[in-house]
Design a protein around this motif. Structure first.
Motif, PDB file in Angstrom:
ATOM      1  N   ASP A 184       0.871  -1.168   0.000  1.00 27.93           N
ATOM      2  CA  ASP A 184       0.000   0.000   0.000  1.00 27.93           C
ATOM      3  C   ASP A 184       0.915   1.228   0.000  1.00 27.93           C
ATOM      4  OD1 ASP A 184       0.675   0.761   2.785  1.00 27.93           O
ATOM      5  OD2 ASP A 184      -0.553  -0.986   3.318  1.00 27.93           O
ATOM      6  N   PRO A 185       0.380   2.428  -0.210  1.00 29.70           N
ATOM      7  CA  PRO A 185       1.254   3.612  -0.298  1.00 29.70           C
ATOM      8  C   PRO A 185       2.150   3.811   0.920  1.00 29.70           C
ATOM      9  CG  PRO A 185      -0.930   4.136  -1.135  1.00 29.70           C
ATOM     10  CD  PRO A 185      -1.025   2.753  -0.569  1.00 29.70           C
ATOM     11  N   ALA A 186       1.664   3.475   2.100  1.00 26.67           N
ATOM     12  CA  ALA A 186       2.470   3.660   3.308  1.00 26.67           C
ATOM     13  C   ALA A 186       3.596   2.633   3.427  1.00 26.67           C
ATOM     14  CB  ALA A 186       1.572   3.577   4.544  1.00 26.67           C
ATOM     15  N   ASP A 187       3.588   1.671   2.539  1.00 30.83           N
ATOM     16  CA  ASP A 187       4.563   0.575   2.581  1.00 30.83           C
ATOM     17  C   ASP A 187       5.865   0.912   1.852  1.00 30.83           C
ATOM     18  OD1 ASP A 187       5.336  -2.202   3.075  1.00 30.83           O
ATOM     19  OD2 ASP A 187       4.920  -2.573   0.959  1.00 30.83           O
ATOM     20  N   MET A 188       5.929   2.066   1.186  1.00 28.11           N
ATOM     21  CA  MET A 188       7.093   2.386   0.365  1.00 28.11           C
ATOM     22  C   MET A 188       8.419   2.334   1.130  1.00 28.11           C
ATOM     23  SD  MET A 188       7.961   2.819  -2.743  1.00 28.11           S
ATOM     24  CE  MET A 188       6.512   3.378  -3.646  1.00 28.11           C
ATOM     25  N   PRO A 189       8.512   2.810   2.370  1.00 28.91           N
ATOM     26  CA  PRO A 189       9.791   2.694   3.084  1.00 28.91           C
ATOM     27  C   PRO A 189      10.284   1.254   3.196  1.00 28.91           C
ATOM     28  CG  PRO A 189       8.371   4.262   4.202  1.00 28.91           C
ATOM     29  CD  PRO A 189       7.535   3.593   3.155  1.00 28.91           C
ATOM     30  N   ASN A 190       9.374   0.311   3.326  1.00 29.10           N
ATOM     31  CA  ASN A 190       9.771  -1.095   3.392  1.00 29.10           C
ATOM     32  C   ASN A 190      10.295  -1.585   2.048  1.00 29.10           C
ATOM     33  OD1 ASN A 190       8.939  -1.408   6.142  1.00 29.10           O
ATOM     34  ND2 ASN A 190       6.817  -1.516   5.440  1.00 29.10           N
ATOM     35  N   VAL A 191       9.665  -1.111   0.982  1.00 27.32           N
ATOM     36  CA  VAL A 191      10.164  -1.438  -0.356  1.00 27.32           C
ATOM     37  C   VAL A 191      11.566  -0.862  -0.557  1.00 27.32           C
ATOM     38  CG1 VAL A 191       9.852  -1.012  -2.834  1.00 27.32           C
ATOM     39  CG2 VAL A 191       7.892  -1.668  -1.414  1.00 27.32           C
ATOM     40  N   GLU A 192      11.754   0.387  -0.159  1.00 26.29           N
ATOM     41  CA  GLU A 192      13.060   1.023  -0.313  1.00 26.29           C
ATOM     42  C   GLU A 192      14.145   0.265   0.459  1.00 26.29           C
ATOM     43  OE1 GLU A 192      13.249   5.409  -0.273  1.00 26.29           O
ATOM     44  OE2 GLU A 192      11.105   5.323   0.117  1.00 26.29           O
ATOM     45  N   LYS A 193      13.799  -0.260   1.615  1.00 27.53           N
ATOM     46  CA  LYS A 193      14.769  -1.020   2.411  1.00 27.53           C
ATOM     47  C   LYS A 193      15.215  -2.265   1.651  1.00 27.53           C
ATOM     48  CE  LYS A 193      15.423  -3.203   6.937  1.00 27.53           C
ATOM     49  NZ  LYS A 193      14.793  -3.503   8.254  1.00 27.53           N
ATOM     50  N   ILE A 194      14.267  -2.932   1.010  1.00 29.67           N
ATOM     51  CA  ILE A 194      14.605  -4.115   0.224  1.00 29.67           C
ATOM     52  C   ILE A 194      15.418  -3.716  -1.004  1.00 29.67           C
ATOM     53  CG2 ILE A 194      13.642  -5.986  -1.170  1.00 29.67           C
ATOM     54  CD1 ILE A 194      11.238  -5.971   0.779  1.00 29.67           C
ATOM     55  N   GLN A 195      14.967  -2.675  -1.697  1.00 30.60           N
ATOM     56  CA  GLN A 195      15.694  -2.224  -2.884  1.00 30.60           C
ATOM     57  C   GLN A 195      17.145  -1.875  -2.547  1.00 30.60           C
ATOM     58  OE1 GLN A 195      13.161   1.033  -4.208  1.00 30.60           O
ATOM     59  NE2 GLN A 195      12.408  -0.204  -5.907  1.00 30.60           N
ATOM     60  N   GLY A 196      17.353  -1.305  -1.367  1.00 30.66           N
ATOM     61  CA  GLY A 196      18.697  -0.915  -0.974  1.00 30.66           C
ATOM     62  C   GLY A 196      19.648  -2.087  -0.800  1.00 30.66           C
ATOM     63  N   GLN A 197      19.095  -3.305  -0.756  1.00 31.61           N
ATOM     64  CA  GLN A 197      19.929  -4.497  -0.606  1.00 31.61           C
ATOM     65  C   GLN A 197      20.201  -5.203  -1.933  1.00 31.61           C
ATOM     66  OE1 GLN A 197      18.846  -6.853   3.129  1.00 31.61           O
ATOM     67  NE2 GLN A 197      17.061  -5.509   2.945  1.00 31.61           N
ATOM     68  N   TYR A 198      19.610  -4.705  -3.021  1.00 34.09           N
ATOM     69  CA  TYR A 198      19.934  -5.241  -4.338  1.00 34.09           C
ATOM     70  C   TYR A 198      21.314  -4.724  -4.748  1.00 34.09           C
ATOM     71  CZ  TYR A 198      14.894  -6.261  -4.743  1.00 34.09           C
ATOM     72  OH  TYR A 198      13.617  -6.723  -4.544  1.00 34.09           O
ATOM     73  N   LYS A 199      22.153  -5.594  -5.222  1.00 32.50           N
ATOM     74  CA  LYS A 199      23.537  -5.202  -5.488  1.00 32.50           C
ATOM     75  C   LYS A 199      24.048  -5.880  -6.752  1.00 32.50           C
ATOM     76  CE  LYS A 199      28.112  -5.298  -3.211  1.00 32.50           C
ATOM     77  NZ  LYS A 199      28.843  -5.766  -1.989  1.00 32.50           N
ATOM     78  N   THR A 200      24.807  -5.137  -7.547  1.00 30.17           N
ATOM     79  CA  THR A 200      25.524  -5.728  -8.674  1.00 30.17           C
ATOM     80  C   THR A 200      26.985  -5.315  -8.584  1.00 30.17           C
ATOM     81  OG1 THR A 200      25.021  -3.829 -10.099  1.00 30.17           O
ATOM     82  CG2 THR A 200      23.538  -5.722 -10.241  1.00 30.17           C
ATOM     83  N   GLU A 201      27.867  -6.224  -8.966  1.00 27.38           N
ATOM     84  CA  GLU A 201      29.299  -5.928  -8.961  1.00 27.38           C
ATOM     85  C   GLU A 201      30.006  -6.873  -9.927  1.00 27.38           C
ATOM     86  OE1 GLU A 201      31.072  -6.835  -5.115  1.00 27.38           O
ATOM     87  OE2 GLU A 201      29.478  -8.288  -4.726  1.00 27.38           O
ATOM     88  N   PRO A 202      31.129  -6.456 -10.488  1.00 26.36           N
ATOM     89  CA  PRO A 202      31.888  -7.349 -11.361  1.00 26.36           C
ATOM     90  C   PRO A 202      32.379  -8.571 -10.592  1.00 26.36           C
ATOM     91  CG  PRO A 202      32.614  -5.064 -11.593  1.00 26.36           C
ATOM     92  CD  PRO A 202      31.718  -5.114 -10.397  1.00 26.36           C
ATOM     93  N   LEU A 203      32.563  -9.667 -11.289  1.00 27.57           N
ATOM     94  CA  LEU A 203      33.030 -10.887 -10.645  1.00 27.57           C
ATOM     95  C   LEU A 203      34.377 -10.661  -9.957  1.00 27.57           C
ATOM     96  CD1 LEU A 203      32.826 -13.895 -10.036  1.00 27.57           C
ATOM     97  CD2 LEU A 203      33.815 -14.352 -12.296  1.00 27.57           C
ATOM     98  N   SER A 204      35.258  -9.898 -10.589  1.00 30.39           N
ATOM     99  CA  SER A 204      36.576  -9.658  -9.996  1.00 30.39           C
ATOM    100  C   SER A 204      36.454  -8.953  -8.643  1.00 30.39           C
ATOM    101  CB  SER A 204      37.444  -8.833 -10.942  1.00 30.39           C
ATOM    102  OG  SER A 204      36.832  -7.585 -11.236  1.00 30.39           O
ATOM    103  N   THR A 205      35.524  -8.017  -8.546  1.00 30.82           N
ATOM    104  CA  THR A 205      35.306  -7.318  -7.274  1.00 30.82           C
ATOM    105  C   THR A 205      34.767  -8.281  -6.226  1.00 30.82           C
ATOM    106  OG1 THR A 205      34.873  -5.245  -8.441  1.00 30.82           O
ATOM    107  CG2 THR A 205      34.098  -5.405  -6.170  1.00 30.82           C
ATOM    108  N   PHE A 206      33.815  -9.105  -6.632  1.00 31.71           N
ATOM    109  CA  PHE A 206      33.232 -10.082  -5.712  1.00 31.71           C
ATOM    110  C   PHE A 206      34.297 -11.025  -5.170  1.00 31.71           C
ATOM    111  CE2 PHE A 206      31.251 -14.222  -4.885  1.00 31.71           C
ATOM    112  CZ  PHE A 206      30.182 -13.876  -4.065  1.00 31.71           C
ATOM    113  N   LEU A 207      35.243 -11.422  -6.019  1.00 30.51           N
ATOM    114  CA  LEU A 207      36.287 -12.362  -5.622  1.00 30.51           C
ATOM    115  C   LEU A 207      37.502 -11.679  -5.006  1.00 30.51           C
ATOM    116  CD1 LEU A 207      36.249 -14.752  -8.727  1.00 30.51           C
ATOM    117  CD2 LEU A 207      35.187 -15.135  -6.489  1.00 30.51           C
ATOM    118  N   GLY A 208      37.539 -10.333  -5.047  1.00 31.36           N
ATOM    119  CA  GLY A 208      38.685  -9.611  -4.533  1.00 31.36           C
ATOM    120  C   GLY A 208      39.926  -9.785  -5.384  1.00 31.36           C
TER     121      GLY A 208
END
Length: 476
Positions: A184-208
């Motif tokens: 519902d509209p009041a739920d947006m902060p919860n959506v943003e919290k989940i979105q903030g945990q989506y992550k992309t990175e190159p494989l080299s970065t992931f492996l260090g």
């Protein structure tokens, strides 16, 4: 499911002009041959061109009003789409999107998602063919968090430690579309919290580890969704630069080469004879008509709704370019049927075009016939011509599962949705789906539909035990 704003069937096709183009080899073909190749090529190429233009607007051109983020960077949209979003039509307004266009040329990318158990979420992987080649999320991975590797067509490595799954894109540029349910509209902060945990990175970065050499600047030919009508063949050639040829499309690509369309070529309609120019334009219109006819008659009719399972992976299409084009035109980046089923509504239960400038309509769900889904359902309203959402006084673009508890019900528990341009009255506004002062287009989305193993089912598509109720004209 999205679709670019385009009305090919009714618009005059523009002329493609290039100062550097050389004469196309089409002068060796008869007019009939040119027309046949162009018609087949238009049907084959429409999804590729649509995808290429959207990618340019979203990830390449920072001056575009629709620009999201550069390649390999997640863009979270802490909102749902509204009438103000015009780059795509039939856009989903249920789930705030997070989008990332992946450049997989230098090395694979790693997508990391959190564990989510209180709502539906998904990540759809879609390549330059517009094939859906992988899923993560509530249905596909059980809502569990993890890190997943997405590799391009030339990568030959093995899945490294710490990676939960491996997906291969057939093209070096690919879209990852994240959908996160908004309750519902009041739920947006919860959506943003989940979105903030989506992550992309190159494989080299992931492996260090040290990064490999960067890929060269692709120097994309500029493209816009608005420019498709006037630059279709040039855009198609540009898109094919980054779509490796496959067994199933080698024949059509060889034919396109005969009319001067392909990687490294810039198409110039004016270089053709007047007869061939006319044949090209007629072919595009004929191809577009075939796509519209497929959408109108190639799907299953359920009480006036058109039901089908158009989007899918490479094996699903199996070289059926007409099905793929229809899927793109109905709503590019649509989900596989296991993830979501779509019903398209342009006709009422009596088979008449829905025109909310002249009539009011309604849909009624009985208590025992609510859509059977594991996640949620929605009915979204669009203008019948533009397929964009409708500006309206209550800022409502859909009715969905979360809203049902607040809607008025009859004595038997049935819920009626009022489909009309004017308010049905304050006492009924909770049930009002505002409509255009014109023809209307509705899309029903069933997320994570129940399979045939359930007593009330959506799947298999067109053969489930549940049927969508028809849209009924209200008698004055």
């Amino acid at each position: 499911m999205m679709n670019i704003r385009m009305t090919l069937a009714t618009a005059a096709f523009g002329v493609m002009v290039s100062a550097t183009a050389t004469a196309a080899p089409a002068d060796k073909l008869t007019t009939e041959q040119v027309k046949a190749i162009a018609e087949e090529g238009f049907i084959y190429g429409l999804p590729l061109v649509m995808n290429y233009a959207i990618m340019n607007e979203y990830a390449v051109d920072p001056k575009s009003s629709q620009f999201k983020a550069p390649f390999n960077q997640v863009k979270n949209e802490p909102r749902v789409f509204t009438y103000k979003d015009t780059a795509v039509v039939t856009a989903n307004s249920d789930t705030p999107y997070s989008l990332v266009w992946l450049d997989l040329r230098a090395e694979p990318m790693v997508i990391t998602i959190p564990t989510v158990t209180d709502r539906y979420y998904s990540v759809m992987l879609n390549d330059g063919h517009t094939y859906n080649y992988g899923y993560l999320g509530s249905r596909a991975t059980g809502g569990k968090g993890g890190s997943y590797l997405v590799a391009g067509p030339d990568w030959q490595g093995e899945k490294p430690a710490g990676i939960d799954g491996l997906f291969h894109s057939l093209t070096p540029f690919s879209l990852a579309a994240f959908r996160t349910q908004l309750l519902d509209p009041a739920d947006m902060p919860n959506v943003e919290k989940i979105q903030g945990q989506y992550k992309t990175e190159p494989l080299s970065t992931f492996l260090g580890k040290p990064a490999p050499a960067a890929a060269t600047n692709p120097n994309f030919l500029p493209a816009t969704t608005a420019g498709i009508k006037g630059n279709f063949w040039t855009y198609l050639g540009a898109a094919l630069e980054y779509i490796p040829q496959a067994d199933e499309d080698k024949d059509i690509r060889a034919k396109l080469e005969q009319i001067g369309v392909g990687p490294g070529k810039t198409f110039d309609l004016k270089s053709l004879s007047p007869e061939h120019q006319q044949a090209m334009l007629e072919a595009m219109k004929a191809g577009d008509t075939k796509i519209d006819t497929y959408l109108a008659s190639g799907l299953t009719d359920v009480n006036g709704w058109q039901l089908g399972s158009l989007p899918g992976d490479r094996a699903h299409y199996n070289g059926d370019w007409l099905m793929r084009a229809a899927a793109a035109k109905a709503g590019i980046y649509g989900n596989d049927a296991d993830e979501a089923v779509y019903l398209f509504g342009r006709l009422d239960a009596n088979g008449q075009t829905i025109d909310t400038s002249k009539h009011n309509y309604s849909i009624t769900f009985t208590k025992d016939q609510m859509p059977p889904v594991n996640a949620f359902w929605s009915v979204t309203m669009y203008d019948g011509k533009s397929q964009l959402m409708i500006k309206n006084p209550i800022d409502r673009y859909l009715i969905n599962t979360a809203m049902v508890s607040e809607m008025k019900k009859d004595a038997n528990g049935a819920v009626t949705i009022y489909i009309q341009k004017d308010s049905p009255g304050k006492d009924k506004e909770a049930n009002w789906l505002p409509a255009p002062n014109d023809t209307a287009y509705l899309v029903m989305r069933l997320y994570w539909p129940q399979p045939a193993s359930e007593s009330l089912s959506v799947l298999p598509v067109g053969k489930g035990t549940w049927q969508m109720p028809g849209i009924v004209m209200v008698k004055e």
